[in-house]
Design a protein around this motif. Sequence first.
Motif, PDB file in Angstrom:
ATOM      1  N   LYS A   1     -15.232  -8.963 -14.245  1.00 21.93           N
ATOM      2  CA  LYS A   1     -14.887  -7.766 -13.478  1.00 21.93           C
ATOM      3  C   LYS A   1     -13.459  -7.861 -12.969  1.00 21.93           C
ATOM      4  O   LYS A   1     -12.974  -8.943 -12.624  1.00 21.93           O
ATOM      5  N   LYS A   2     -12.814  -6.712 -12.928  1.00 27.10           N
ATOM      6  CA  LYS A   2     -11.446  -6.620 -12.429  1.00 27.10           C
ATOM      7  C   LYS A   2     -11.472  -6.054 -11.013  1.00 27.10           C
ATOM      8  O   LYS A   2     -11.973  -4.954 -10.783  1.00 27.10           O
ATOM      9  N   TYR A   3     -10.935  -6.839 -10.081  1.00 25.30           N
ATOM     10  CA  TYR A   3     -10.825  -6.393  -8.701  1.00 25.30           C
ATOM     11  C   TYR A   3      -9.346  -6.192  -8.387  1.00 25.30           C
ATOM     12  O   TYR A   3      -8.539  -7.112  -8.527  1.00 25.30           O
ATOM     13  N   LYS A   4      -9.004  -4.985  -7.982  1.00 25.35           N
ATOM     14  CA  LYS A   4      -7.601  -4.669  -7.734  1.00 25.35           C
ATOM     15  C   LYS A   4      -7.416  -4.237  -6.288  1.00 25.35           C
ATOM     16  O   LYS A   4      -8.140  -3.384  -5.781  1.00 25.35           O
ATOM     17  N   GLY A   5      -6.423  -4.839  -5.647  1.00 29.06           N
ATOM     18  CA  GLY A   5      -6.089  -4.478  -4.277  1.00 29.06           C
ATOM     19  C   GLY A   5      -4.686  -3.917  -4.211  1.00 29.06           C
ATOM     20  O   GLY A   5      -3.781  -4.402  -4.894  1.00 29.06           O
ATOM     21  N   ASP A   6      -4.514  -2.897  -3.406  1.00 31.26           N
ATOM     22  CA  ASP A   6      -3.203  -2.284  -3.211  1.00 31.26           C
ATOM     23  C   ASP A   6      -2.694  -2.636  -1.821  1.00 31.26           C
ATOM     24  O   ASP A   6      -3.396  -2.437  -0.822  1.00 31.26           O
ATOM     25  N   ALA A   7      -1.475  -3.155  -1.775  1.00 29.81           N
ATOM     26  CA  ALA A   7      -0.832  -3.477  -0.506  1.00 29.81           C
ATOM     27  C   ALA A   7       0.441  -2.671  -0.392  1.00 29.81           C
ATOM     28  O   ALA A   7       1.212  -2.576  -1.346  1.00 29.81           O
ATOM     29  N   SER A   8       0.663  -2.070   0.766  1.00 37.61           N
ATOM     30  CA  SER A   8       1.855  -1.256   0.931  1.00 37.61           C
ATOM     31  C   SER A   8       2.419  -1.410   2.338  1.00 37.61           C
ATOM     32  O   SER A   8       1.694  -1.642   3.299  1.00 37.61           O
ATOM     33  N   ALA A   9       3.718  -1.291   2.409  1.00 39.42           N
ATOM     34  CA  ALA A   9       4.442  -1.276   3.674  1.00 39.42           C
ATOM     35  C   ALA A   9       5.510  -0.197   3.528  1.00 39.42           C
ATOM     36  O   ALA A   9       6.640  -0.485   3.119  1.00 39.42           O
ATOM     37  N   PRO A  10       5.169   1.069   3.807  1.00 40.79           N
ATOM     38  CA  PRO A  10       6.085   2.172   3.532  1.00 40.79           C
ATOM     39  C   PRO A  10       7.419   2.080   4.252  1.00 40.79           C
ATOM     40  O   PRO A  10       8.436   2.523   3.725  1.00 40.79           O
ATOM     41  N   PHE A  11       7.425   1.534   5.454  1.00 39.02           N
ATOM     42  CA  PHE A  11       8.698   1.410   6.179  1.00 39.02           C
ATOM     43  C   PHE A  11       8.678   0.152   7.036  1.00 39.02           C
ATOM     44  O   PHE A  11       7.867   0.029   7.949  1.00 39.02           O
ATOM     45  N   ILE A  12       9.551  -0.771   6.712  1.00 38.85           N
ATOM     46  CA  ILE A  12       9.679  -1.999   7.484  1.00 38.85           C
ATOM     47  C   ILE A  12      11.128  -2.132   7.942  1.00 38.85           C
ATOM     48  O   ILE A  12      12.041  -2.336   7.135  1.00 38.85           O
ATOM     49  N   PRO A  13      11.369  -1.988   9.242  1.00 43.16           N
ATOM     50  CA  PRO A  13      12.741  -2.015   9.741  1.00 43.16           C
ATOM     51  C   PRO A  13      13.202  -3.418  10.112  1.00 43.16           C
ATOM     52  O   PRO A  13      12.398  -4.327  10.338  1.00 43.16           O
TER      53      PRO A  13
END
Length: 482
Positions: free
Chosen positions: A93-105
Motif C-alpha cells: 500500500k502507498k501512504y502519502k502525506g502532504d506537508a505545507s508551510a504557505p508562509f514562513i517569515p
Amino acid sequence: MRKLLLISVLSLIVSIPTFAGGLLTNTNQHILFLRYLARDASTQIDAVYSNPAGLAFMENGFHLSFNGQSAFQTRTINSTFAPLAGFGGNATKKYKGDASAPFIPSLFAAYKRDKWTFSGSFAVTGGGGKATFNDGLGSFESGISLLPIALAKVGFTGTNQYEVNSFMKGSQIIYGLQLGATYKITENFSAYGGVRMNYVSNSYLGYMRNISVNLKGGEMVSLTDPSVVAQLQAAKSQFDYLAENASTPEDKVKWATASATVQTVSNNSADVELDCDQTGWGVTPIIGLDFKKGKWNVGVKYEFNTKLNIENKTRTNSRELAAYKDGVNTPHDIPSLLTAGITYEILPVLRASVGYHHFFDTHAKMANNKQEYINEGTNEYLAGIEYDVCPWAQVSAGMQRTKYGVGDNYQSDMSFAVSSYSYGFGAGFNLAKNMKLNVAYFWTNYGKYNKELSNYNGTGIAGADVFTRTNKVFGIGVDYKF
C-alpha cells in the motif's frame, strides 16, 4: 496485538522538517541561502545566522532584512505486509502525506559601529510544516490487519477482510530568537558570541475509527456492533469453559490461548483517538570566527547542543497511554552544529563559495532514545556561485548534498530521514542604493530508503517499508540598510 496497536498510536510523535538542514534544524532562513546555498562565509545581512562573525566586515550602519518562504513537501511510504491485502486486496500500500508551510517569515537585523556589530534574528529554526496522512499509515493499519486472521483462528472461519478509518495530522515548529555581538579583533579577524532562545510548539491529532470485518465471510460489520460483541463474548465463555475442563495440559493451553485471542480482539475494537499539544524551550549558545583577506573570506560557527524537554498538553487520550498523559515530559534536544565556509572573489563580478555542516546528532537526547540508532551525525556539503549581470542585478545558483547517518531502527513511517541533493537558484535586484530584493526557488531530490523486517511492527510477520520525499520552496525577501 494490543501492544502493537498501542505502538501504532505512540508513533504519532513525529518529526516534520520542512526546510533544508539536519534532523531538527532549518538552515534556509534567508533567501540568499535558497539561491546560493553555500553561505557559511557570508559577510552580508544573512550572516546574522549563517556566519555571524562575518558581520564585522559589513558597512557601518543599520541593516535589516525581511524574508518570506513557502514550502511544500510530500512524504511517500510504500508498505508491504501480507495481511494488508485484507483491505483492498493488495499486500503493498502507498501512504502519502502532504506537508505545507504557505508562509514562513524571518527577520534579521544588525547594527555596525566601527569594531562592534550587534545583531539579532527571529525565524522558524526547526520544523515549520504540517503533515496530513488522510489514510493513516502502515504502522497504524498493520495492527488492525491482524484482526481477521485472529478471528479465523478461533472459529470465525471465513473472516479475511477488514476496514478502518485512519487519519493522522501533525505539526512541529521551533521558533528561534537569536541575539549576539561581533567584535573586529584585527583588520582581518573577528569573533562572535551569542545565544538563541528556542520555543517548541508541536501538535498531533490522530485516530483509528470504525474497525470492521467480514465476520465468517459475511457482510462488513463493526466489531463494536452489539451482535458482534455478543458473539465474541459467547466464544470467550466457551473457550474459558473448555480450558477449565480440559483433560490435558496441552488442551488447557490451547483453549486459554483462544480465549485470550478473543479478549484481545474485543479490547482493540474500540476507536483509538489522540489529541495532544507539546511545548518546551531551550537556549543555544553560539560562537563564531571569521578571517578576511583580499579576495578570500573564511567563516566558522559552532552551535552548542540545546538541552530541551517538551511537555504534553493532552485533550484526548482514549487508551490512556502513559507517554501522552497530560504533563509528561519528553527529551527533544537540538543537536550541536559545526559549520565552515570559504568564499573567493574570482572576478570583481564573480564569486564562488563552498561550505560544510556537521550535526552532532548522536549527542542529542530524543524520545525513546532514538539517538542510539544513529550511526553518525548528519553531514552536508555545499557549493554556490554568484555573477553580477549588471550593476543592479545578480544571479546565483548552488547545491547541497545531505547525508544522514541513521540506521533501520531510527526509521519509521512517522519519522524518517532520507539522504538527498538540494538545488537552488535565483536573483538579487538593487531597487535602490540601500534596498535589495531577493527571489529564489529551491528543491530537493531525495533518494529511497528500504527497510526490510522479519518482524514487521512487532507482528511476527515479515514486511518492508520504502521511504522517500519531495520538497519545493519558493522565497522572496528585502534587505535594507541605513
